[in-house]
Design an enzyme around this catalytic site. Structure first.
Site, PDB file in Angstrom:
ATOM      1  N   SER A 104     -16.874  -7.732 -10.342  1.00  0.00           N
ATOM      2  CA  SER A 104     -15.885  -8.234 -11.281  1.00  0.00           C
ATOM      3  C   SER A 104     -16.478  -9.447 -11.994  1.00  0.00           C
ATOM      4  CB  SER A 104     -14.598  -8.580 -10.530  1.00  0.00           C
ATOM      5  OG  SER A 104     -13.536  -8.768 -11.418  1.00  0.00           O
ATOM      6  N   ASP A 145      -8.973  -5.545  -6.009  1.00  0.00           N
ATOM      7  CA  ASP A 145      -9.703  -4.334  -5.667  1.00  0.00           C
ATOM      8  C   ASP A 145     -10.784  -4.680  -4.648  1.00  0.00           C
ATOM      9  OD1 ASP A 145     -10.588  -1.689  -5.755  1.00  0.00           O
ATOM     10  OD2 ASP A 145     -11.905  -2.050  -7.471  1.00  0.00           O
ATOM     11  N   HIS A 187     -17.064  -3.586 -11.730  1.00  0.00           N
ATOM     12  CA  HIS A 187     -16.071  -3.313 -12.768  1.00  0.00           C
ATOM     13  C   HIS A 187     -16.717  -3.508 -14.138  1.00  0.00           C
ATOM     14  CE1 HIS A 187     -12.895  -4.751  -9.662  1.00  0.00           C
ATOM     15  NE2 HIS A 187     -13.192  -3.488  -9.485  1.00  0.00           N
TER      16      HIS A 187
END
Length: 182
Positions: free
Chosen positions: A1, A120, A28
């Site tokens: 991320s 997540d 991500h």
């Protein structure tokens, strides 16, 4: 991320495990960016870096990067299944990959959370711990954002927290310990 590509560029070139482990990286990102990241990492790493593809097998000494817009699941025996992402949240989904790794490899799974701000990864880390696997996380001081790690720490799901600059040796020690005691 958030901060992940920089963390990967710092961490992955330091790994020297060769045939002792296979790696799957879930970052991500969009599909186009994932290809550029894979090329960039391949130029910096001694291990082979490639994009994950449907129905290929995990290969020791290789780092597979999950393409943006896809989710990767592992099946026993090492085959990879790549499907279009079905989650509304960040893609690719860390929970999908980590959960499937826990089911396929149980106690031989090592889950690692690096910098990031989304939730997540929490359920995937939980499944790895429940399967007897080992979990590592980047410390807050070296992370650009520590939300992902803090969520897992709050649930007491992380075995060891280390600064990013010490993560490669921590991964190597963990993998070698698992290899010696299957």
């Amino acid at each position: 991320s958030l901060g992940g590509p920089q963390a990967l560029r710092s961490l992955l070139p330091l790994l020297r495990l060769g045939t002792d482990a296979a790696f799957v990286v879930v970052q991500h990102m969009t599909a186009g960016f994932s290809r550029r990241l894979a090329e960039d990492l391949q130029n910096a790493c001694s291990l082979k870096v490639r994009m994950a593809e449907d129905r290929i097998r995990l290969c020791e000494g290789t780092i597979l990067l999950v393409p943006g817009g896809s989710d990767l699941t592992l099946v026993p025996g090492g085959e990879i299944r790549l499907t279009p992402s079905r989650t509304e949240g960040p893609s690719p989904c860390i929970d999908v990959t980590m959960g499937s790794a826990a089911r396929a490899y149980g106690a031989r799974t090592v889950g690692i959370l690096l910098t990031g701000m989304e939730g997540d990864g929490l359920e995937g880390i939980r499944q790895i711990r429940e399967a007897g696997g080992y979990t590592l996380a980047q410390d807050a001081a070296s992370a650009k954002v520590s939300g992902m790690v803090q969520a897992a720490l709050a649930e007491r799901l992380i075995d060891r927290v280390v600064p990013l600059e010490q993560m490669a040796p921590a991964i190597e020690r963990t993998v070698l310990r698992i290899a010696r005691h299957p």
